[in-house]
Write a protein that holds these residues in place. Structure first.
Motif, PDB file in Angstrom:
ATOM      1  N   UNK A   1       8.002  -3.102  -5.402  1.00  0.00           N
ATOM      2  CA  UNK A   1       8.005  -4.057  -4.053  1.00  0.00           C
ATOM      3  C   UNK A   1       7.382  -3.183  -3.342  1.00  0.00           C
ATOM      4  N   UNK A   2       7.672  -1.694  -3.434  1.00  0.00           N
ATOM      5  CA  UNK A   2       8.135  -0.800  -2.129  1.00  0.00           C
ATOM      6  C   UNK A   2       6.554  -0.549  -1.150  1.00  0.00           C
ATOM      7  N   UNK A   3       5.583  -0.658  -1.157  1.00  0.00           N
ATOM      8  CA  UNK A   3       4.704  -1.601  -0.355  1.00  0.00           C
ATOM      9  C   UNK A   3       4.290  -2.749   0.076  1.00  0.00           C
ATOM     10  N   UNK A   4       4.705  -3.426  -0.419  1.00  0.00           N
ATOM     11  CA  UNK A   4       4.853  -4.538   0.151  1.00  0.00           C
ATOM     12  C   UNK A   4       5.851  -4.111   1.262  1.00  0.00           C
ATOM     13  N   UNK A   5       6.694  -3.265   1.021  1.00  0.00           N
ATOM     14  CA  UNK A   5       8.618  -3.689   1.621  1.00  0.00           C
ATOM     15  C   UNK A   5       7.928  -3.526   3.480  1.00  0.00           C
ATOM     16  N   UNK A   6       8.656  -4.135   5.247  1.00  0.00           N
ATOM     17  CA  UNK A   6       8.494  -3.769   5.994  1.00  0.00           C
ATOM     18  C   UNK A   6       9.909  -3.768   6.546  1.00  0.00           C
TER      19      UNK A   6
ATOM     20  N   UNK B   1      -6.843  14.043   8.194  1.00  0.00           N
ATOM     21  CA  UNK B   1      -6.444  15.221   8.454  1.00  0.00           C
ATOM     22  C   UNK B   1      -5.467  15.226   7.065  1.00  0.00           C
ATOM     23  N   UNK B   2      -4.656  13.944   6.995  1.00  0.00           N
ATOM     24  CA  UNK B   2      -3.254  14.053   5.483  1.00  0.00           C
ATOM     25  C   UNK B   2      -4.035  14.161   4.591  1.00  0.00           C
ATOM     26  N   UNK B   3      -4.955  13.032   4.117  1.00  0.00           N
ATOM     27  CA  UNK B   3      -5.738  12.525   2.941  1.00  0.00           C
ATOM     28  C   UNK B   3      -6.663  13.952   2.539  1.00  0.00           C
ATOM     29  N   UNK B   4      -7.044  14.521   3.209  1.00  0.00           N
ATOM     30  CA  UNK B   4      -7.649  16.069   3.396  1.00  0.00           C
ATOM     31  C   UNK B   4      -6.750  17.465   2.835  1.00  0.00           C
ATOM     32  N   UNK B   5      -5.604  16.975   3.849  1.00  0.00           N
ATOM     33  CA  UNK B   5      -4.606  18.061   2.882  1.00  0.00           C
ATOM     34  C   UNK B   5      -4.438  18.061   1.236  1.00  0.00           C
ATOM     35  N   UNK B   6      -3.503  16.213   1.012  1.00  0.00           N
ATOM     36  CA  UNK B   6      -2.268  16.391   0.346  1.00  0.00           C
ATOM     37  C   UNK B   6      -3.552  15.286  -1.013  1.00  0.00           C
ATOM     38  N   UNK B   7      -4.673  14.811  -0.601  1.00  0.00           N
ATOM     39  CA  UNK B   7      -5.632  13.939  -1.681  1.00  0.00           C
ATOM     40  C   UNK B   7      -4.464  12.515  -1.289  1.00  0.00           C
ATOM     41  N   UNK B   8      -5.561  11.772  -1.109  1.00  0.00           N
ATOM     42  CA  UNK B   8      -5.104  10.178  -1.947  1.00  0.00           C
ATOM     43  C   UNK B   8      -4.842   9.588  -2.982  1.00  0.00           C
ATOM     44  N   UNK B   9      -5.460  11.104  -4.811  1.00  0.00           N
ATOM     45  CA  UNK B   9      -4.913  10.219  -5.751  1.00  0.00           C
ATOM     46  C   UNK B   9      -4.185  11.085  -6.598  1.00  0.00           C
ATOM     47  N   UNK B  10      -4.604  12.269  -5.801  1.00  0.00           N
ATOM     48  CA  UNK B  10      -3.807  13.552  -6.539  1.00  0.00           C
ATOM     49  C   UNK B  10      -2.535  13.698  -6.787  1.00  0.00           C
ATOM     50  N   UNK B  11      -1.292  13.846  -7.816  1.00  0.00           N
ATOM     51  CA  UNK B  11      -0.353  14.463  -7.919  1.00  0.00           C
ATOM     52  C   UNK B  11       0.208  15.509  -6.647  1.00  0.00           C
ATOM     53  N   UNK B  12       1.054  15.383  -6.125  1.00  0.00           N
ATOM     54  CA  UNK B  12       1.319  16.282  -5.334  1.00  0.00           C
ATOM     55  C   UNK B  12       2.973  16.807  -5.538  1.00  0.00           C
TER      56      UNK B  12
ATOM     57  N   UNK C   1       4.324   6.194   4.005  1.00  0.00           N
ATOM     58  CA  UNK C   1       3.622   4.656   4.885  1.00  0.00           C
ATOM     59  C   UNK C   1       1.874   5.752   4.188  1.00  0.00           C
ATOM     60  N   UNK C   2       1.740   6.791   3.648  1.00  0.00           N
ATOM     61  CA  UNK C   2       0.822   7.735   3.420  1.00  0.00           C
ATOM     62  C   UNK C   2      -0.209   7.304   2.286  1.00  0.00           C
ATOM     63  N   UNK C   3      -1.786   7.477   2.227  1.00  0.00           N
ATOM     64  CA  UNK C   3      -1.906   6.979   0.655  1.00  0.00           C
ATOM     65  C   UNK C   3      -1.139   7.771  -0.705  1.00  0.00           C
ATOM     66  N   UNK C   4      -1.611   8.978  -0.038  1.00  0.00           N
ATOM     67  CA  UNK C   4      -0.664   9.564  -1.153  1.00  0.00           C
ATOM     68  C   UNK C   4       0.428   9.167  -1.759  1.00  0.00           C
TER      69      UNK C   4
END
Lengths: 489, 489
Positions: free
Chosen positions: A407-412, B376-387, B404-407
């Motif tokens: 549930x982490x993505x829904x956590x505020x 810019x964060x997504x440009x560096x780290x991508x939103x969907x690739x393993x980091x 809170x970042x997409x990736x």
């Protein structure tokens, strides 16, 4: 160059004797200056007469039982903590000072364990409402005692000195030599011993893997006079970050508890005093505050670490629209007041209330032995509903503990975000947006579809926030409707 | 009851004068004992002769310019830091001691700013490789100086004392009264001043909102002798958690930098010495270590806070299969060695290397002024690739900054997880699973589909880990192939 009696003696005086003949000769001359032929026989064995001079058995430094305190440790005689219970006929109607209630229990622990339990702290035993202990013992002082002094004697077992460093050092020595203790401190100032705590936690981690080391009593902290109730002391006294430092250490030696009322504090306190080889941090309120759980409920709750508060929830038999979670006494109060407001204004909203008393329950089972299984975590918090979590400390600690949970993505999370000053208790919550009004707005913002039909509730929230600021500006005190709120469901 | 000269004077001696007539009389008697009629005229004004006795202008305590240090602050004369650059013809082939290089720069800052710059620290200036400063100044000492002492004089401007508390207090006073300074410390022991740092950060936050307070020089920490290189000191000297405490404070007063080599340290150091009203924490290595960036590249990298290292990546023009991120000197070394291994063993794997020098770049822009935009964060780290992120400190700090970042869900962080002892540098990395071998295995585990075709690489990794443990057990030193590894692409 002179080496003896200078700073150079701290370095390596002869670094390269293996390759450098001149260095080798210097080293040999130095070593021979100790006259090894007088110490060892021709076979290189220590001479018998010298060997005989060494002590034997437990007189050897390495075998001194006080240096392996677990050998000397005796379990505390602990009175039945349920005898100190505050009666709670219904949740959230009556008040008590949690640490004062706990103080009576500590008093009787001290009474029953003279000689192996001490209470440590800066000059705050009374301020932290633990004064009951002075019915059975005094503050220790070996200096001159004046007629105007109170509860001061050479054999007192309350170790008070306005130095957190001394308190920590004394307690560590007391535990390491086989005794028990409790360190009571203002929450903000326990940071003073961060580094000492770190070293003790490292010691515990390493000692666990040394077979001949026996477990010692846990190092117990009671942190009170906490961040949310520094009404007169202000910003300098507001810092809940000690636990951020604590949870950096190995999971199997640290425990953090946030009992929301007196009976939960008694249950947690009893548990900590019985434990071994841990660092236990308990954060609890000292001000008069609403009481939520009777002793039966408190034991059930504390034993699980986190549980649904059924009496505050209205989602039974269905899935909740929102989970309202809380940890700590003030966040619990504000959460329940928000739930009350939401249930009044939006009666068909399904709310589940989850309280967390053992912070380590939030971590995955793989990270901490107290961690809830993923199934149990999802059962409490859901995997897909918005969770509004009101937390005692810095909010990101909750994210850090739960980032692997479904549930982490829904956590505020709301918590202390370093906004403070000398102000009223409710205003401290408002400044950090953890108060009932902001929590109500958070629910409206995050439950899908709610914002359209609850715009008037959000307007009500904003109006009340304006009223609040104007009222405290004029009266220097919180509005009666906030101060006097009770749970009446 | 006696109040004066007892502990009771710390409390409120007369609490209830508004309602209680007897208390009111006590209060009046007390106040009248000060003979107000001799101090005030009949209109209640302070008598002129008393008013005249008070100092005026800047002699008033509240207007003393030394109490508003920003009024006295003059910018430092800072030499061009690029003059101290280490030549780096190709990345990862030559070594330097980063803090020793930085020491020459600090020396010239001290030379150019006699009277307004001091270096503070426990007795570690030499140990932290900043000894070049002794070419232009001494350690301060007003005690007797012996012939065997070195670089000791009453007017020295290196303030060395084996008390982190004193160093911190001296530096704070020096900054608050309008001067500049740098505190160099072993990383683990800076925790000793956690609480003092907290209060200074709180002071900076509040002072920002007070119009007449002028900005003061930043409080600069250089933390070296860090967690990964305590080869001889061991577990007690391993603690990278100070920055966890630092980032709890208000984002607009704290900055944390992890320059991976000498030129980036110069660039960051120059920036910090010029800044005002911040707390800057720089963590840098002192041991001989591979150098990655020439000065042009270092400036470009540090100005952005985080950037793609193109020369180490092979994903240009396509999307990467994996992002290998790193922050800190040892994690950067291990990451690049892992990249080298992966590119050799799995040449078609597309790898992007991102280095982070300004930790605050990871936070959302809404949380910290240095935060990268989400784009810019997504440009560096991508939103969907393993980091796979190799981090200098406790791994959860990276999660906390990026949740809170997409990736974020694809982010796997390695860092110090409180496993340590006196051991070899490479073994410290292995124990905490941040070494090139574990990082390689992490990539194989996390890039979808890779495990099927890279099983032999994983076997190679496991075999090498066995070899490593056997080798250090026999030789007490790291295997030459790990010690002598260079970037040769």
């Amino acid at each position: 160059m002179q080496i003896e009696n200078t700073f150079r003696a701290h370095q390596i005086p002869i670094a390269n004797a293996r390759e450098n003949r001149e260095h080798l000769e210097l080293l040999e001359g130095w070593m021979r200056s100790y006259q090894p032929e007088t110490l060892f026989d021709p076979h290189g064995r220590l001479r018998d007469e010298l060997r005989a001079a060494a002590p034997s058995g437990t007189r050897r430094m390495s075998a001194n039982p006080h240096a392996n305190g677990g050998e000397l440790l005796e379990d505390l005689m602990i009175p039945d903590f349920t005898r100190y219970a505050v009666p709670v006929d219904a949740p959230g109607r009556s008040t008590a000072e949690s640490t004062r209630v706990f103080g009576s229990f500590v008093r009787d622990v001290m009474q029953a364990n003279a000689g192996r339990f001490r209470l440590f702290g800066p000059d705050e035993t009374e301020s932290n409402r633990l004064g009951a202990v002075f019915e059975v013992t005094d503050r220790a002082s070996t200096a001159e005692i004046y007629a105007s002094d109170e509860h001061l004697s050479p054999d007192g077992r309350v170790m008070e000195v306005l130095s957190e460093h001394l308190c920590q050092g004394w307690l560590e020595g007391y535990l390491l030599s086989g005794r028990h203790g409790l360190f009571s401190c203002y929450e903000a100032f326990i940071h003073i011993v961060d580094s000492m705590f770190n070293q003790h936690a490292k010691w515990l981690k390493v000692a666990r893997d040394i077979a001949w080391r026996r477990p010692i009593a846990s190092l117990n902290y009671l942190l009170t006079s906490h961040v949310w109730r520094q009404d007169h002391n202000g910003f300098s006294h507001q810092d809940p970050g000690f636990i951020d430092n604590v949870v950096n250490k190995k999971a199997d030696v640290v425990r953090v508890y946030l009992p929301p009322d007196a009976n939960t504090l008694l249950s947690v306190g009893d548990h900590c005093l019985r434990s071994k080889n841990y660092v236990n941090v308990i954060i609890a309120g000292k001000q008069p505050e609403l009481q939520w759980l009777d002793m039966e409920a408190a034991i059930r709750h504390c034993s699980q670490g986190a549980s649904i508060w059924r009496w505050a929830s209205n989602d039974e038999g269905t899935t909740p629209d929102v989970v309202m979670a809380c940890a700590g006494d003030v966040p619990t109060l504000e959460t329940l007041a928000a739930v009350d407001l939401l249930r009044e204004k939006i009666p068909d909203l399904k709310i589940r209330v989850v309280n967390v008393v053992d912070l380590m329950a939030l971590q995955p089972q793989s990270e901490h032995p107290h961690g809830l299984s993923d199934a149990d975590f999802d059962a409490l918090f859901t995997a897909d509903r918005p969770i509004i979590f009101a937390f005692h400390g810095y909010p990101w600690l909750i994210h850090r503990l739960t980032y692997r949970r479904h549930g982490h993505d829904n956590l505020h999370v709301r918590g202390y975000k370093e906004e403070g000053t000398t102000t009223t208790p409710f205003d401290m919550a408002v400044r950090n947006e953890i108060d009932r009004l902001h929590l109500t707005a958070d629910v409206i913002d995050r439950v899908p579809g709610l914002i359209e039909r609850a715009a008037h509730v959000k307007q009500y929230v904003h109006d009340k926030l304006v009223d609040h600021k104007r009222y405290i500006g004029e009266y220097g005190d919180d509005m009666p409707e906030f101060k006097q709120w009770r749970w009446n469901r």
